[in-house]
Design an enzyme around this catalytic site. Structure first.
Site, PDB file in Angstrom:
ATOM      1  NE  ARG A  60      46.879  39.212  48.360  1.00 35.67           N
ATOM      2  CZ  ARG A  60      47.183  39.817  47.212  1.00 35.67           C
ATOM      3  NH1 ARG A  60      48.407  39.762  46.749  1.00 35.67           N
ATOM      4  NH2 ARG A  60      46.289  40.491  46.538  1.00 35.67           N
ATOM      5  CG  ASP A 105      44.244  39.510  37.042  1.00 37.26           C
ATOM      6  OD1 ASP A 105      45.034  39.806  37.937  1.00 37.26           O
ATOM      7  OD2 ASP A 105      43.408  40.316  36.568  1.00 37.26           O
ATOM      8  NE  ARG A 133      46.487  48.204  44.229  1.00 40.88           N
ATOM      9  CZ  ARG A 133      47.202  49.314  44.351  1.00 40.88           C
ATOM     10  NH1 ARG A 133      48.316  49.319  45.047  1.00 40.88           N
ATOM     11  NH2 ARG A 133      46.804  50.420  43.772  1.00 40.88           N
ATOM     12  NE  ARG A 171      48.604  46.652  41.877  1.00 36.76           N
ATOM     13  CZ  ARG A 171      47.909  45.623  42.340  1.00 36.76           C
ATOM     14  NH1 ARG A 171      48.505  44.698  43.047  1.00 36.76           N
ATOM     15  NH2 ARG A 171      46.622  45.533  42.092  1.00 36.76           N
ATOM     16  CE  LYS A 183      42.716  38.507  44.295  1.00 33.80           C
ATOM     17  NZ  LYS A 183      42.992  39.945  44.163  1.00 33.80           N
ATOM     18  CG  ASN A 184      40.053  40.977  41.937  1.00 31.93           C
ATOM     19  OD1 ASN A 184      40.536  40.904  43.074  1.00 31.93           O
ATOM     20  ND2 ASN A 184      40.789  40.805  40.852  1.00 31.93           N
ATOM     21  CB  CYS A 239      50.556  41.215  43.312  1.00 34.09           C
ATOM     22  SG  CYS A 239      49.719  39.743  43.889  1.00 34.09           S
ATOM     23  CB  VAL A 281      47.032  45.801  32.458  1.00 29.01           C
ATOM     24  CG1 VAL A 281      46.316  46.421  33.657  1.00 29.01           C
ATOM     25  CG2 VAL A 281      46.025  45.464  31.364  1.00 29.01           C
TER      26      VAL A 281
HETATM   27  N1  EPU Z   1      46.701  53.020  37.723  1.00 29.88           N
HETATM   28  C1  EPU Z   1      47.279  54.272  37.875  1.00 29.88           C
HETATM   29  N2  EPU Z   1      46.800  55.086  38.873  1.00 29.88           N
HETATM   30  C2  EPU Z   1      45.781  54.714  39.707  1.00 29.88           C
HETATM   31  C3  EPU Z   1      45.191  53.447  39.525  1.00 29.88           C
HETATM   32  C4  EPU Z   1      45.680  52.609  38.525  1.00 29.88           C
HETATM   33  O1  EPU Z   1      48.202  54.633  37.144  1.00 29.88           O
HETATM   34  O2  EPU Z   1      45.406  55.511  40.578  1.00 29.88           O
HETATM   35  C5  EPU Z   1      47.213  52.113  36.675  1.00 29.88           C
HETATM   36  C6  EPU Z   1      47.887  50.885  37.283  1.00 29.88           C
HETATM   37  O3  EPU Z   1      49.213  51.148  37.677  1.00 29.88           O
HETATM   38  C7  EPU Z   1      47.782  49.891  36.153  1.00 29.88           C
HETATM   39  C8  EPU Z   1      46.447  50.256  35.504  1.00 29.88           C
HETATM   40  O4  EPU Z   1      46.134  51.577  35.936  1.00 29.88           O
HETATM   41  O5  EPU Z   1      48.816  50.116  35.218  1.00 29.88           O
HETATM   42  C9  EPU Z   1      45.295  49.340  35.871  1.00 29.88           C
HETATM   43  O6  EPU Z   1      45.156  49.243  37.275  1.00 29.88           O
HETATM   44  P1  EPU Z   1      43.730  49.018  37.962  1.00 29.88           P
HETATM   45  O7  EPU Z   1      43.444  50.180  38.839  1.00 29.88           O
HETATM   46  O8  EPU Z   1      42.743  48.642  36.925  1.00 29.88           O
HETATM   47  O9  EPU Z   1      44.015  47.754  38.870  1.00 29.88           O
HETATM   48  P2  EPU Z   1      43.589  47.503  40.368  1.00 29.88           P
HETATM   49  O10 EPU Z   1      42.209  47.985  40.619  1.00 29.88           O
HETATM   50  O11 EPU Z   1      44.668  47.946  41.284  1.00 29.88           O
HETATM   51  C10 EPU Z   1      42.422  45.202  39.964  1.00 29.88           C
HETATM   52  C11 EPU Z   1      42.607  43.827  40.481  1.00 29.88           C
HETATM   53  C12 EPU Z   1      43.847  43.200  39.890  1.00 29.88           C
HETATM   54  C13 EPU Z   1      43.693  43.178  38.376  1.00 29.88           C
HETATM   55  C14 EPU Z   1      43.439  44.603  37.857  1.00 29.88           C
HETATM   56  C15 EPU Z   1      43.173  44.653  36.381  1.00 29.88           C
HETATM   57  C16 EPU Z   1      41.663  43.975  42.687  1.00 29.88           C
HETATM   58  C17 EPU Z   1      41.883  43.965  44.142  1.00 29.88           C
HETATM   59  N3  EPU Z   1      42.743  43.875  41.936  1.00 29.88           N
HETATM   60  O12 EPU Z   1      43.579  45.936  40.388  1.00 29.88           O
HETATM   61  O13 EPU Z   1      43.885  41.871  40.354  1.00 29.88           O
HETATM   62  O14 EPU Z   1      44.862  42.660  37.803  1.00 29.88           O
HETATM   63  O15 EPU Z   1      42.306  45.177  38.548  1.00 29.88           O
HETATM   64  O16 EPU Z   1      42.033  43.935  36.065  1.00 29.88           O
HETATM   65  O17 EPU Z   1      40.536  44.034  42.206  1.00 29.88           O
HETATM   66  C18 EPU Z   1      44.863  39.893  41.112  1.00 29.88           C
HETATM   67  O18 EPU Z   1      43.702  39.512  41.352  1.00 29.88           O
HETATM   68  O19 EPU Z   1      45.868  39.141  41.153  1.00 29.88           O
HETATM   69  C19 EPU Z   1      45.071  41.286  40.732  1.00 29.88           C
HETATM   70  C20 EPU Z   1      46.272  41.876  40.718  1.00 29.88           C
END
Ligand code: EPU
Length: 452
Positions: A432, A324, A110, A139, A36-37, A134, A346
């Site tokens: 999802r 995850d 997202r 976030r 998915k990611n 989620c 995280v």
């Molecule tokens: N963060 C910030 N500011 C930002 C972006 C992130 O403070 O502008 C913080 C977040 O709040 C969090 C940390 O950085 O504390 C890490 O967030 P990250 O940006 O790495 O996560 P993401 O890209 O929003 C993706 C996956 C998530 C997975 C995380 C970590 C997707 C669509 N989502 O989220 O997947 O948990 O990376 O590996 O790729 C899931 O699949 O269930 C899921 C939530």
């Protein structure tokens, strides 16, 4: 029938409440397709090409549907490819979308934030609706917006979403992320590949899904290199072409089924799972008392001969133990002999799901600010929490409501391991991220009815 040709019936896709009778081991085979990611991000990358792209092994999940629909409102033609599970994405008629069409996607995922760079290159402007995903913490998207400003974008936050423009085009930038965010790293990659000049990204995420996205972009003609210590260099090019790519397997789904085998004392062959991208998980799985066999086609997971053992785990960015993965593992740890500690470092709100496990008989205490421990490997983060799990505690059936994607999956396997009947509501969220979820459960011998 969806675009990808799922065989799961519509009634099953829409199923939201399950009555689960626990106590049966899950046994058999599940096929895990593209991540998915990764797949959703690779779909966005197709906007950058001059020619059509082919993405293979695309999972038939709701997040893919959302991204497909958002690409379509921007004029990209998305059709099923010749190979089952493949998509052809043709950006030849890409265009601006109107507000209503984009806004219809508000709150659904997202991924739309990643449209910024490609749309700015293509159209000089972009509008991004309110994001969903989620509810596992605040976030924020500050890293994304700061990076886009450094590329020269003008960012205007409005109540209904974010309007961006780049009247003078985008240029390369030096960016250091405050944290190796997966999404912000993808944002930089998808923007820098066509920005004028060189971009240097420090403190980048290096998850296998990121490396696979780099592979996709390289196939398109991008020039991207990386150095040790999370540094990525991107030399902007004027033109990119379409790609033909088979998506990396879904590591999160593979881990979920591995834990399901552990929790229910079953045996599951996860076809498509690979060792290399799961090294960290496999070590923990073995320490807990799980056993596995690795072949070229996949990995078989089962419980070992001895009782499960407690572990100390800290979630972290790659190559650490992924955030995850902790939810299904915690369900297994309720059956380990002793006290386990799981630190979530995280996200700031990803242990809330444990309340319902306590309702089912587990003994889990959440420490909202984590626990100091000289043996910690991951530096303490302000937002961390810790779950202390005392086991073994027999689980019994309960009425529970799914809180988010991974927590929801954890509830289902807890209910499958519990004595008696559970009613699990809100399982639609699981669609999802888990393809043909109910069909896979049935094939593994789970005893459940769809009751709503
Ligand atoms: N963060 C910030 N500011 C930002 C972006 C992130 O403070 O502008 C913080 C977040 O709040 C969090 C940390 O950085 O504390 C890490 O967030 P990250 O940006 O790495 O996560 P993401 O890209 O929003 C993706 C996956 C998530 C997975 C995380 C970590 C997707 C669509 N989502 O989220 O997947 O948990 O990376 O590996 O790729 C899931 O699949 O269930 C899921 C939530």
């Amino acid at each position: 029938m969806t675009l990808l040709g799922s065989t799961e019936t519509r009634q099953r896709v829409d199923a939201d409440i399950l009555e689960i009778r626990g106590g049966r081991p899950l046994t058999g085979q599940v096929d895990v397709r593209g991540a998915k990611n990764l797949a959703t991000k690779a779909m966005v990358a197709s906007l950058l090409g001059e020619t059509p792209s082919i993405l293979r092994d695309v999972p038939d999940i709701r997040d893919v549907e959302v991204v497909r629909s958002l690409l379509e409102v921007h004029g990209v033609t998305v059709s099923a490819g010749e190979e089952p599970g493949s998509l052809v994405l043709d950006p030849a008629r890409a265009k601006s979308a109107n507000f209503e069409e984009i806004d219809a996607h508000a709150g659904s995922s997202r991924i739309p934030i990643l449209f910024c760079g490609p749309l700015l290159h293509l159209l000089g402007q972009a509008f991004i609706p309110d994001l969903g995903g989620c509810r596992i913490g605040d976030r924020p998207i500050d890293f994304h917006l700061d990076a886009l400003r450094k590329f020269g974008a003008i960012v205007d936050k409005q109540p209904s979403g974010i309007r961006l423009s780049a009247p003078d085009g985008l240029h390369g930038a030096r960016i250091e992320l405050p944290y190796p965010s997966v999404g912000a790293t993808e944002q930089v990659l998808l923007t820098a590949v066509k920005a004028r000049g060189v971009t240097e990204l420090r403190n980048a995420a290096i998850e296998p899904e990121i490396m696979d996205l780099i592979g996709v972009l390289q196939k398109m003609g991008a020039i991207i290199s990386y150095e040790p210590n999370r540094v990525i260099f991107i030399e902007g090019v004027e033109e990119l072409r379409g790609y033909d790519h088979r998506s990396l397997f879904d590591r999160n789904e593979a881990v979920s089924w591995a834990c399901a085998a552990l929790v229910t004392d079953g045996e599951i062959f996860v076809k498509g799972a690979r060792q290399y991208e799961l090294l960290t998980f496999l070590n923990v799985f073995r320490k807990v008392g799980g056993d596995f066999d690795i072949t070229d086609d996949g990995i078989t997971f089962r419980r070992g001969k001895s009782p499960l053992k407690p572990v100390m785990v800290e979630t972290d960015v790659h190559p650490g133990f992924m955030t995850d993965w902790q939810q299904p593992l915690i369900v297994a740890l309720t059956q380990a002999e002793g006290t386990s500690v799981v630190h979530e470092t995280v996200y700031e709100n990803r242990l809330g799901f444990t309340h319902a496990l306590n309702q089912m008989g587990a003994d889990i205490v959440v420490h909202p600010n984590g626990i100091a421990d000289p043996n910690r490997r991951v530096p303490r983060r302000a937002l961390e929490q810790a779950a202390v799990i005392n086991g073994p505690t027999p689980l019994h059936g309960a009425d529970i409501v799914v809180p988010d994607l991974r927590g929801g999956y954890a509830y289902v396997i807890a209910a499958l391991a519990a004595e008696g009947t559970s009613r699990v509501s809100g399982v639609k969220i699981i669609a999802r991220g888990y393809e043909k979820f109910l069909d896979k459960l049935s094939a593994l011998g789970a005893d459940f009815d769809v009751v709503g």
